[in-house]
Design a protein around this motif. Structure first.
Motif, short mmCIF file in Angstrom:
data_model
loop_
_atom_site.label_atom_id
_atom_site.label_comp_id
_atom_site.label_asym_id
_atom_site.label_seq_id
_atom_site.Cartn_x
_atom_site.Cartn_y
_atom_site.Cartn_z
N THR A 1 0.83 -1.21 0.00
CA THR A 1 0.00 0.00 0.00
C THR A 1 0.86 1.25 0.00
OG1 THR A 1 -1.76 -1.17 1.17
CG2 THR A 1 -1.82 1.23 1.23
N LEU A 2 1.91 1.26 0.81
CA LEU A 2 2.79 2.43 0.85
C LEU A 2 3.51 2.65 -0.49
CD1 LEU A 2 4.31 1.97 4.41
CD2 LEU A 2 2.54 3.59 3.69
N VAL A 3 3.93 1.56 -1.11
CA VAL A 3 4.58 1.68 -2.42
C VAL A 3 3.58 2.18 -3.46
CG1 VAL A 3 5.64 0.34 -4.29
CG2 VAL A 3 6.34 -0.04 -1.94
N ILE A 4 2.36 1.65 -3.43
CA ILE A 4 1.34 2.06 -4.40
C ILE A 4 1.00 3.54 -4.23
CG2 ILE A 4 -1.10 1.78 -5.01
CD1 ILE A 4 -0.70 -1.23 -4.38
N ILE A 5 0.87 4.00 -3.00
CA ILE A 5 0.55 5.41 -2.76
C ILE A 5 1.69 6.30 -3.26
CG2 ILE A 5 0.19 7.13 -0.95
CD1 ILE A 5 -1.31 4.91 0.59
N ALA A 6 2.94 5.89 -3.01
CA ALA A 6 4.08 6.68 -3.50
C ALA A 6 4.11 6.73 -5.02
CB ALA A 6 5.38 6.10 -2.95
N VAL A 7 3.87 5.59 -5.66
CA VAL A 7 3.85 5.57 -7.13
C VAL A 7 2.68 6.38 -7.66
CG1 VAL A 7 3.54 4.05 -9.12
CG2 VAL A 7 5.10 3.40 -7.30
N ASN A 8 1.54 6.28 -7.00
CA ASN A 8 0.35 7.03 -7.41
C ASN A 8 0.60 8.54 -7.37
OD1 ASN A 8 -1.97 5.95 -8.39
ND2 ASN A 8 -2.90 5.58 -6.41
N LEU A 9 1.26 9.00 -6.34
CA LEU A 9 1.49 10.44 -6.20
C LEU A 9 2.54 10.97 -7.17
CD1 LEU A 9 1.41 10.78 -2.31
CD2 LEU A 9 -0.31 11.58 -3.94
N ASN A 10 3.44 10.11 -7.64
CA ASN A 10 4.53 10.58 -8.49
C ASN A 10 4.44 10.13 -9.94
OD1 ASN A 10 5.96 11.93 -6.38
ND2 ASN A 10 6.49 9.90 -5.59
N ILE B 1 -5.41 1.82 -0.22
CA ILE B 1 -5.20 2.73 -1.35
C ILE B 1 -6.15 3.93 -1.23
CG2 ILE B 1 -5.43 2.98 -3.85
CD1 ILE B 1 -4.51 0.02 -4.04
N PHE B 2 -7.42 3.64 -0.95
CA PHE B 2 -8.38 4.74 -0.80
C PHE B 2 -8.06 5.61 0.41
CE2 PHE B 2 -10.89 2.44 -3.88
CZ PHE B 2 -11.55 3.45 -4.54
N ALA B 3 -7.65 4.98 1.51
CA ALA B 3 -7.29 5.75 2.71
C ALA B 3 -6.08 6.64 2.42
CB ALA B 3 -7.00 4.81 3.86
N ALA C 1 -3.84 11.83 1.77
CA ALA C 1 -2.97 12.78 1.05
C ALA C 1 -3.73 14.06 0.72
CB ALA C 1 -2.43 12.13 -0.22
N GLN C 2 -4.99 13.92 0.33
CA GLN C 2 -5.79 15.12 0.06
C GLN C 2 -6.02 15.92 1.33
OE1 GLN C 2 -9.43 13.98 -1.88
NE2 GLN C 2 -8.53 14.28 -3.90
N PHE C 3 -6.28 15.23 2.43
CA PHE C 3 -6.53 15.91 3.71
C PHE C 3 -5.29 16.64 4.20
CE2 PHE C 3 -6.60 15.79 8.39
CZ PHE C 3 -7.74 16.55 8.62
N LEU C 4 -4.12 16.03 4.02
CA LEU C 4 -2.88 16.64 4.46
C LEU C 4 -2.33 17.66 3.47
CD1 LEU C 4 -1.04 13.51 5.90
CD2 LEU C 4 -2.23 15.31 7.16
N GLY C 5 -2.96 17.79 2.32
CA GLY C 5 -2.54 18.77 1.33
C GLY C 5 -1.36 18.32 0.48
N ILE C 6 -1.10 17.03 0.44
CA ILE C 6 -0.02 16.51 -0.41
C ILE C 6 -0.54 16.48 -1.84
CG2 ILE C 6 1.46 14.54 -0.89
CD1 ILE C 6 1.18 13.81 2.09
#
Length: 106
Positions: free
Chosen positions: A12-21, A58-60, A65-70
């Motif tokens: 999940t952490l890898v997917i979120i990092a890839v998703n953001l970049n 993934i949804f969390a 990320a949206q809540f934290l402003g990333i």
């Protein structure tokens, strides 16, 4: 089951990092599918629980990320790959369990 939860959290952490970049949609979907395949292979009977954990993670991560402003590099790609993620998660988990059962048949 604990091993699979740790694998799910790491994926999940890898997917979120890839998703953001990501600058194309193919990389996040590839990482999601590959992670789900590994999870399904590791736990062929109850891998669907880990796949659902992966989807929730993934949804969390997306909403956190949206809540934290990333800000994602490409917000449309981030949103699309997040909302489409249940399909490759569930399909990859099924295929991983299928491969595991096929390879370990006697």
């Amino acid at each position: 089951m604990i091993r699979n939860t740790i694998v799910t959290i790491a994926a999940t952490l890898v997917i979120i990092a890839v998703n953001l970049n990501a600058d194309v949609v193919h990389w996040p979907l590839f990482v999601i599918l590959l992670s789900a395949l590994v999870i399904g292979y590791l736990e062929p009977k109850k891998g669907w629980i880990s796949a659902i954990q992966l989807i929730v993670g993934i949804f969390a991560g997306f909403y956190l990320a949206q809540f934290l402003g990333i800000e994602a590099k490409f917000p449309n790609i981030n949103q699309f790959s997040t909302y489409i993620s249940p399909l490759p998660c569930l399909f990859g988990g099924f295929m991983g369990s299928f491969f595991s059962k096929t390879l370990h048949q006697k």
